[in-house]
Design a protein around this motif. Sequence first.
Motif, PDB file in Angstrom:
ATOM      1  N   ARG A  92      77.108  39.361   1.872  1.00  0.00           N
ATOM      2  CA  ARG A  92      78.662  39.641   1.536  1.00  0.00           C
ATOM      3  C   ARG A  92      78.910  41.060   1.422  1.00  0.00           C
ATOM      4  O   ARG A  92      79.874  41.449   1.887  1.00  0.00           O
ATOM      5  CB  ARG A  92      78.721  39.108   0.364  1.00  0.00           C
ATOM      6  CG  ARG A  92      80.015  38.825  -0.235  1.00  0.00           C
ATOM      7  CD  ARG A  92      80.375  38.001  -1.600  1.00  0.00           C
ATOM      8  NE  ARG A  92      79.744  38.780  -2.623  1.00  0.00           N
ATOM      9  CZ  ARG A  92      80.343  39.634  -3.463  1.00  0.00           C
ATOM     10  NH1 ARG A  92      81.788  39.994  -3.049  1.00  0.00           N
ATOM     11  NH2 ARG A  92      79.880  40.074  -4.486  1.00  0.00           N
ATOM     12  N   GLY A  93      77.807  41.692   0.668  1.00  0.00           N
ATOM     13  CA  GLY A  93      78.082  42.969   0.484  1.00  0.00           C
ATOM     14  C   GLY A  93      77.869  44.003   1.772  1.00  0.00           C
ATOM     15  O   GLY A  93      78.754  44.959   1.959  1.00  0.00           O
ATOM     16  N   ALA A  94      77.375  43.628   2.851  1.00  0.00           N
ATOM     17  CA  ALA A  94      77.248  44.305   3.930  1.00  0.00           C
ATOM     18  C   ALA A  94      78.660  43.826   4.903  1.00  0.00           C
ATOM     19  O   ALA A  94      79.111  44.928   5.460  1.00  0.00           O
ATOM     20  CB  ALA A  94      75.978  43.553   4.862  1.00  0.00           C
ATOM     21  N   TYR A  95      79.034  42.868   4.699  1.00  0.00           N
ATOM     22  CA  TYR A  95      80.510  42.237   5.335  1.00  0.00           C
ATOM     23  C   TYR A  95      81.442  43.179   5.003  1.00  0.00           C
ATOM     24  O   TYR A  95      82.263  43.755   5.894  1.00  0.00           O
ATOM     25  CB  TYR A  95      80.589  40.830   5.414  1.00  0.00           C
ATOM     26  CG  TYR A  95      81.610  40.510   6.015  1.00  0.00           C
ATOM     27  CD1 TYR A  95      81.882  40.497   7.330  1.00  0.00           C
ATOM     28  CD2 TYR A  95      82.896  40.167   5.333  1.00  0.00           C
ATOM     29  CE1 TYR A  95      82.948  39.750   8.139  1.00  0.00           C
ATOM     30  CE2 TYR A  95      84.022  39.791   6.193  1.00  0.00           C
ATOM     31  CZ  TYR A  95      83.910  39.549   7.322  1.00  0.00           C
ATOM     32  OH  TYR A  95      85.057  39.139   8.316  1.00  0.00           O
ATOM     33  N   GLN A  96      81.429  43.296   3.602  1.00  0.00           N
ATOM     34  CA  GLN A  96      82.561  43.888   2.971  1.00  0.00           C
ATOM     35  C   GLN A  96      82.718  45.493   3.350  1.00  0.00           C
ATOM     36  O   GLN A  96      83.681  46.275   3.051  1.00  0.00           O
ATOM     37  CB  GLN A  96      82.590  43.696   1.586  1.00  0.00           C
ATOM     38  CG  GLN A  96      82.969  42.287   1.107  1.00  0.00           C
ATOM     39  CD  GLN A  96      82.992  42.053  -0.324  1.00  0.00           C
ATOM     40  OE1 GLN A  96      82.480  42.697  -1.209  1.00  0.00           O
ATOM     41  NE2 GLN A  96      83.813  40.902  -0.633  1.00  0.00           N
ATOM     42  N   THR A  97      81.278  46.032   3.684  1.00  0.00           N
ATOM     43  CA  THR A  97      81.327  47.344   4.026  1.00  0.00           C
ATOM     44  C   THR A  97      81.911  47.844   5.333  1.00  0.00           C
ATOM     45  O   THR A  97      82.235  48.976   5.668  1.00  0.00           O
ATOM     46  CB  THR A  97      79.697  47.997   3.943  1.00  0.00           C
ATOM     47  OG1 THR A  97      79.248  47.552   2.712  1.00  0.00           O
ATOM     48  CG2 THR A  97      79.465  49.243   4.030  1.00  0.00           C
ATOM     49  N   ILE A  98      81.999  46.845   6.312  1.00  0.00           N
ATOM     50  CA  ILE A  98      82.534  47.196   7.618  1.00  0.00           C
ATOM     51  C   ILE A  98      83.955  47.337   7.332  1.00  0.00           C
ATOM     52  O   ILE A  98      84.558  46.629   6.975  1.00  0.00           O
ATOM     53  CB  ILE A  98      82.350  45.746   8.259  1.00  0.00           C
ATOM     54  CG1 ILE A  98      80.891  45.449   8.722  1.00  0.00           C
ATOM     55  CG2 ILE A  98      82.970  45.955   9.657  1.00  0.00           C
ATOM     56  CD1 ILE A  98      80.639  44.084   9.319  1.00  0.00           C
ATOM     57  N   PRO A  99      84.216  48.475   8.015  1.00  0.00           N
ATOM     58  CA  PRO A  99      85.752  48.859   7.895  1.00  0.00           C
ATOM     59  C   PRO A  99      86.700  47.944   8.544  1.00  0.00           C
ATOM     60  O   PRO A  99      86.279  47.587   9.603  1.00  0.00           O
ATOM     61  CB  PRO A  99      85.744  50.343   8.589  1.00  0.00           C
ATOM     62  CG  PRO A  99      84.277  50.886   8.901  1.00  0.00           C
ATOM     63  CD  PRO A  99      83.670  49.600   8.543  1.00  0.00           C
ATOM     64  N   HIS A 100      87.547  47.575   7.916  1.00  0.00           N
ATOM     65  CA  HIS A 100      88.457  46.609   8.485  1.00  0.00           C
ATOM     66  C   HIS A 100      89.471  47.007   9.605  1.00  0.00           C
ATOM     67  O   HIS A 100      89.628  46.236  10.606  1.00  0.00           O
ATOM     68  CB  HIS A 100      89.533  46.123   7.513  1.00  0.00           C
ATOM     69  CG  HIS A 100      90.339  44.744   7.735  1.00  0.00           C
ATOM     70  ND1 HIS A 100      89.703  43.673   8.067  1.00  0.00           N
ATOM     71  CD2 HIS A 100      91.708  44.813   7.851  1.00  0.00           C
ATOM     72  CE1 HIS A 100      90.578  42.716   8.527  1.00  0.00           C
ATOM     73  NE2 HIS A 100      91.786  43.521   8.264  1.00  0.00           N
ATOM     74  N   GLY A 101      89.560  48.345   9.693  1.00  0.00           N
ATOM     75  CA  GLY A 101      90.315  49.028  10.636  1.00  0.00           C
ATOM     76  C   GLY A 101      89.671  48.537  12.236  1.00  0.00           C
ATOM     77  O   GLY A 101      90.289  48.592  13.155  1.00  0.00           O
ATOM     78  N   GLN A 102      88.344  48.530  11.998  1.00  0.00           N
ATOM     79  CA  GLN A 102      87.527  48.281  13.323  1.00  0.00           C
ATOM     80  C   GLN A 102      87.605  47.000  13.865  1.00  0.00           C
ATOM     81  O   GLN A 102      87.762  46.696  14.929  1.00  0.00           O
ATOM     82  CB  GLN A 102      85.903  48.704  13.223  1.00  0.00           C
ATOM     83  CG  GLN A 102      85.750  50.425  12.812  1.00  0.00           C
ATOM     84  CD  GLN A 102      84.118  50.530  12.705  1.00  0.00           C
ATOM     85  OE1 GLN A 102      83.602  49.502  13.132  1.00  0.00           O
ATOM     86  NE2 GLN A 102      83.878  51.475  12.338  1.00  0.00           N
ATOM     87  N   VAL A 103      87.816  46.036  13.276  1.00  0.00           N
ATOM     88  CA  VAL A 103      87.921  44.578  13.160  1.00  0.00           C
ATOM     89  C   VAL A 103      89.451  44.537  13.825  1.00  0.00           C
ATOM     90  O   VAL A 103      89.774  43.823  15.053  1.00  0.00           O
ATOM     91  CB  VAL A 103      87.937  43.741  12.081  1.00  0.00           C
ATOM     92  CG1 VAL A 103      88.001  42.386  12.378  1.00  0.00           C
ATOM     93  CG2 VAL A 103      86.390  43.820  11.655  1.00  0.00           C
ATOM     94  N   GLU A 104      90.309  45.399  13.381  1.00  0.00           N
ATOM     95  CA  GLU A 104      91.680  45.126  13.889  1.00  0.00           C
ATOM     96  C   GLU A 104      91.877  45.870  15.286  1.00  0.00           C
ATOM     97  O   GLU A 104      92.528  45.250  15.977  1.00  0.00           O
ATOM     98  CB  GLU A 104      92.869  45.872  12.725  1.00  0.00           C
ATOM     99  CG  GLU A 104      92.832  45.121  11.365  1.00  0.00           C
ATOM    100  CD  GLU A 104      93.718  45.898  10.425  1.00  0.00           C
ATOM    101  OE1 GLU A 104      93.924  47.007  10.645  1.00  0.00           O
ATOM    102  OE2 GLU A 104      94.261  45.258   9.489  1.00  0.00           O
ATOM    103  N   ALA A 105      91.036  46.775  15.430  1.00  0.00           N
ATOM    104  CA  ALA A 105      91.172  47.694  16.775  1.00  0.00           C
ATOM    105  C   ALA A 105      90.481  46.580  18.042  1.00  0.00           C
ATOM    106  O   ALA A 105      91.005  46.729  19.036  1.00  0.00           O
ATOM    107  CB  ALA A 105      90.354  48.958  16.495  1.00  0.00           C
ATOM    108  N   ALA A 106      89.523  46.019  17.449  1.00  0.00           N
ATOM    109  CA  ALA A 106      88.857  45.161  18.274  1.00  0.00           C
ATOM    110  C   ALA A 106      89.633  43.844  18.854  1.00  0.00           C
ATOM    111  O   ALA A 106      89.960  43.552  19.935  1.00  0.00           O
ATOM    112  CB  ALA A 106      87.665  44.734  17.733  1.00  0.00           C
ATOM    113  N   GLN A 107      90.458  43.549  17.704  1.00  0.00           N
ATOM    114  CA  GLN A 107      91.463  42.224  17.867  1.00  0.00           C
ATOM    115  C   GLN A 107      92.624  42.822  18.915  1.00  0.00           C
ATOM    116  O   GLN A 107      93.293  42.332  19.608  1.00  0.00           O
ATOM    117  CB  GLN A 107      92.130  41.670  16.749  1.00  0.00           C
ATOM    118  CG  GLN A 107      90.918  41.032  15.860  1.00  0.00           C
ATOM    119  CD  GLN A 107      91.451  40.557  14.444  1.00  0.00           C
ATOM    120  OE1 GLN A 107      92.612  41.330  13.844  1.00  0.00           O
ATOM    121  NE2 GLN A 107      90.731  39.604  14.074  1.00  0.00           N
TER     122      GLN A 107
END
Length: 229
Positions: free
Chosen positions: A115-130
């Motif tokens: 859970r901590g590792a997932y929350q460390t991932i910058p949300h902007g990278q997920v949005e950019a991939a989408q």
Amino acid sequence: MENLIRYVPLLLNGVLVTVALALISLLFATLFGALGAAGRISRRPLASGAVLLYTTLVRGIPDLVLLLLVYFGGQRLLNNLASFLGLGPVSLSPFWAGVVAIAFIYGAYLTETFRGAYQTIPHGQVEAAQALGLRGFALHWNVTIPQLIRFALPGYANVWQVLVKSTAVVSVIGLEDLVGIANEAGKTAREPFIFYMAVLAVYLFITWISTTLFEAMERRYAVPLAHAR
């Protein structure tokens, strides 16, 4: 020392049992941790609350107590179920009782690690991939999972090191692992100190090998991301 050499074949069998117990427990603990982390980060209050209750309770119970509950309670539960189905007595082996208990315990720790590792991932990278059209499995495989592994590896390595040492507790329910065999051999030869020193050396060796492997994995997952910058 002569007695120790004489018991080497038995001790090696104990080492194999210990390593198998640790690896299989880690496999199931990883599964519990992944499912638990998915529940914790979900937007469903029931799932998140259930996982929070699981991690809170398990982390507050001593390993030995939970092991005894699983072994003796599980034995009774299986026999009650077998009796209800009209079957004969069922025996729960110390090995699988140890796997269930250890996996259940360290699955709680890995839940928080993931859970901590997932929350460390910058949300902007997920949005950019989408924005580039990645969805579902492709998004997780190419963006989320590589970074999740990178951020989770240090905590995962720590959990593994502690899990390996926890396998020694299973000897109290009769498992013929390294500690159990060394204990009996030490009593028979009347040289417990020598045999426990041998156990200490084996666990230190496993720890050293594990540290070396995890450090190599951390370097492996750090290099691509560093180049990507």
